[in-house]
Motif scaffolding. Structure first.
Motif, mmCIF file in Angstrom:
data_model
loop_
_atom_site.group_PDB
_atom_site.id
_atom_site.type_symbol
_atom_site.label_atom_id
_atom_site.label_comp_id
_atom_site.label_asym_id
_atom_site.label_seq_id
_atom_site.Cartn_x
_atom_site.Cartn_y
_atom_site.Cartn_z
ATOM 1 N N LEU A 28 -0.159 -11.567 -14.917
ATOM 2 C CA LEU A 28 0.776 -12.691 -14.972
ATOM 3 C C LEU A 28 0.887 -13.279 -16.379
ATOM 4 C CD1 LEU A 28 -0.360 -14.590 -11.739
ATOM 5 C CD2 LEU A 28 1.716 -13.231 -12.011
ATOM 6 N N LEU A 47 1.293 -20.488 -7.133
ATOM 7 C CA LEU A 47 0.082 -19.735 -6.783
ATOM 8 C C LEU A 47 -0.840 -20.530 -5.849
ATOM 9 C CD1 LEU A 47 -0.687 -18.266 -10.311
ATOM 10 C CD2 LEU A 47 -0.076 -16.923 -8.287
ATOM 11 N N ILE A 87 -2.088 -11.230 -5.392
ATOM 12 C CA ILE A 87 -1.704 -11.781 -6.704
ATOM 13 C C ILE A 87 -2.026 -10.738 -7.774
ATOM 14 C CG2 ILE A 87 -2.198 -13.600 -8.391
ATOM 15 C CD1 ILE A 87 -2.976 -15.396 -5.979
ATOM 16 N N ASN A 96 3.294 -15.714 0.785
ATOM 17 C CA ASN A 96 3.419 -14.434 0.080
ATOM 18 C C ASN A 96 2.429 -13.402 0.632
ATOM 19 O OD1 ASN A 96 3.672 -12.368 -1.803
ATOM 20 N ND2 ASN A 96 3.838 -13.763 -3.552
ATOM 21 N N PRO A 138 -3.101 -20.284 -13.038
ATOM 22 C CA PRO A 138 -2.910 -18.855 -13.361
ATOM 23 C C PRO A 138 -4.078 -18.268 -14.165
ATOM 24 C CG PRO A 138 -0.891 -20.094 -13.791
ATOM 25 C CD PRO A 138 -1.961 -21.108 -13.490
ATOM 26 N N ASN A 182 6.508 -11.369 -6.760
ATOM 27 C CA ASN A 182 5.725 -10.913 -7.926
ATOM 28 C C ASN A 182 5.580 -12.016 -8.976
ATOM 29 O OD1 ASN A 182 5.454 -8.302 -6.842
ATOM 30 N ND2 ASN A 182 7.497 -7.750 -7.594
ATOM 31 N N TYR A 183 5.981 -13.222 -8.619
ATOM 32 C CA TYR A 183 5.902 -14.398 -9.479
ATOM 33 C C TYR A 183 6.733 -14.265 -10.750
ATOM 34 C CZ TYR A 183 2.719 -16.126 -6.042
ATOM 35 O OH TYR A 183 2.205 -16.545 -4.839
ATOM 36 N N HIS A 208 0.000 -19.690 -2.388
ATOM 37 C CA HIS A 208 0.264 -18.249 -2.224
ATOM 38 C C HIS A 208 0.104 -17.793 -0.769
ATOM 39 C CE1 HIS A 208 0.162 -13.929 -3.275
ATOM 40 N NE2 HIS A 208 -0.834 -13.847 -2.417
ATOM 41 N N ASN A 242 -6.637 -15.322 -12.999
ATOM 42 C CA ASN A 242 -6.546 -14.060 -13.745
ATOM 43 C C ASN A 242 -7.797 -13.694 -14.535
ATOM 44 O OD1 ASN A 242 -3.269 -12.912 -14.849
ATOM 45 N ND2 ASN A 242 -4.008 -13.354 -12.813
#
Length: 451
Positions: free
Chosen positions: A443, A428, A439, A435, A234, A22-23, A431, A238
């Protein structure tokens, strides 16, 4: 718990973080390593100590019982090269980008490539001596040709650290695109000087920063990124609406991923440059030495009013003080854009004129924000941006944030906070290599400032 390890290597602090799926940061360690000196006695990074610290931490991480190490990546400061031989061993110290550059070499170089102005425009970078790290390679070739002949690859620092694990050699676009003077931004390829001077063959192939290399059968290792470009990731992931990121520390850097207009000579003179982000897109950037100005001038206020050096942490935003200052003090200094960006007007203000330290400090921030408005406007101009995100030190300064919101009334101004933007960006970037979760879009914490 599955984790990714990120080595975040700054000029002063070397850190390693573990992020969960979940970073969130679940483990961290940091160290300050003593510098060494190069053959001229100039201070430089101790690359042997750095390599050993990273190797020791990697061993430690694999032995942690509660975590399963799935991937590793690197974000480091830019403008730094390591030169390796055919076995991947470093042939020289990790030279310091602050090292003075021989003037005679520059005077011989630029005329070959249409002169300083045209060269700066093509490579989208102000001429900064050793900070143009491509010029470090040129210097090495000219001053030590016998040793340079033994170089297999010139590696940017993030890719060197990655190669310690993978024994594979790559170049990453975010490092090339960081005021190196290597890249022709108009043609989106290496500048012809790199070929003409016999350097191209010593630069390993450009590799996608999202792709990783598997080691020890299961751990995915990224090729690393330049830290300023990693810090943007990020935000790019986002937010889809155009924005400018104002990344604040010693330097305040305004980064606009939504402005790819070519740099003009005037913008270069005002300390604008272009970065390349990890998707190979130019990011227009403007630099201001605002954090350094804040440190020096707040010390001057502290000394004058006999206060502890961190006195300003107790000061809250006072709109009445601002209103008074706008009437009394602001007209003292003319708003000449060029000189304003180069030098903060507060440096010339007489502290005896301020009735107390609170008023003096508000004036300091007013002067810095006026500089910041001019600097940030250089990258916002002619682009569709409607939001400004501020991260780093100034994002926690309510006086700065309120005044910045007033300086950009047509924008939405936010203080953004997240843990370790550069390290998070490097995590990221790879990722998909480790993962399985999507995402998340939360964040970054935002605080809105009204104008």
């Amino acid at each position: 718990m599955n984790v990714v390890a990120i080595f975040d290597i700054g000029k002063t602090n070397k850190k390693v973080f573990l992020f969960n799926e979940n970073y969130q940061i679940v483990w961290e360690k940091s160290v300050v390593l003593d510098e060494t000196v190069d053959e001229d006695g100039f201070p430089c990074e101790n690359s042997v100590a750095l390599k050993n610290w990273i190797a020791d931490r990697f061993t430690e991480l694999k032995e942690l019982k509660e975590y399963i190490l799935k991937a590793v990546n690197f974000s480091t400061y830019g403008a730094s090269f390591i030169y390796v031989d055919h076995d991947g061993n470093a042939l020289t110290p990790l030279y310091n980008y602050l090292k003075p550059y021989p003037e005679e070499l520059l005077e011989a170089f630029y005329p070959k490539y249409k002169g300083k102005k045209k060269f700066a425009v093509k490579t989208a970078s102000p001429l900064l001596g050793s900070l143009n790290s491509g010029m470090q390679i040129y210097r090495f070739k000219e001053e030590k040709p016998e040793l340079f002949a033994k170089v297999k690859y010139c590696l940017h620092l993030p890719q060197y650290l990655s190669s310690i694990f993978t024994h594979q050699y790559f170049t990453d676009i975010t490092s090339i695109g960081c005021h190196t003077s290597l890249w022709n931004f108009k043609k989106m390829k290496y500048h012809k000087w790199v070929t003409n001077e016999g350097i191209l063959d010593k630069l390993p192939p450009i590799h996608n920063a999202e792709v990783s290399i598997k080691i020890e059968n299961e751990i995915a290792v990224g090729i690393g990124l330049h830290d300023s470009s990693a810090a943007l990731i990020p935000y790019i992931l986002n937010f889809t609406e155009p924005f400018v990121l104002l990344s604040t520390g010693t330097w305040s850097i305004s980064l606009n991923p939504f402005n790819d207009t070519p740099l003009t000579p005037e913008e270069l003179q005002k300390d604008c440059l272009c970065f390349l982000q990890y998707k190979n897109v130019p990011v227009k950037a403007a630099r201001l030495f605002a954090g350094n100005t804040h440190e020096m001038q707040s010390k001057r206020i502290a000394h004058h009013f006999e206060l502890p050096s961190d006195f300003y942490k107790e000061i809250t935003y006072n709109k009445d003080v601002i209103a008074d200052l706008k009437i009394t003090n602001f007209k003292e200094i003319s708003l000449n854009t060029d000189t304003y960006i180069e030098k903060c007007p507060f440096e010339n203000r007489n502290l005896d004129k301020f009735k107390n330290y609170e008023v003096a400090y508000h004036q300091l921030i007013m002067d810095i924000v006026t500089q910041q408005k001019l600097s940030t406007h250089l990258v916002i101009h002619n682009s569709p941006v409607k939001k400004i995100f501020v991260d780093g030190g100034f994002s926690k300064n309510a006086i700065f944030m309120n005044l910045l919101a007033q300086a950009f009334p047509a924008m939405e101004v936010y203080a953004a906070s997240m843990a370790q933007a550069s390290a998070l960006g490097a995590a990221l970037a790879i990722h998909n290599s480790w993962n399985p979760k999507p995402i998340q879009n939360d964040l970054i914490d935002l605080k809105f400032y009204k104008h």
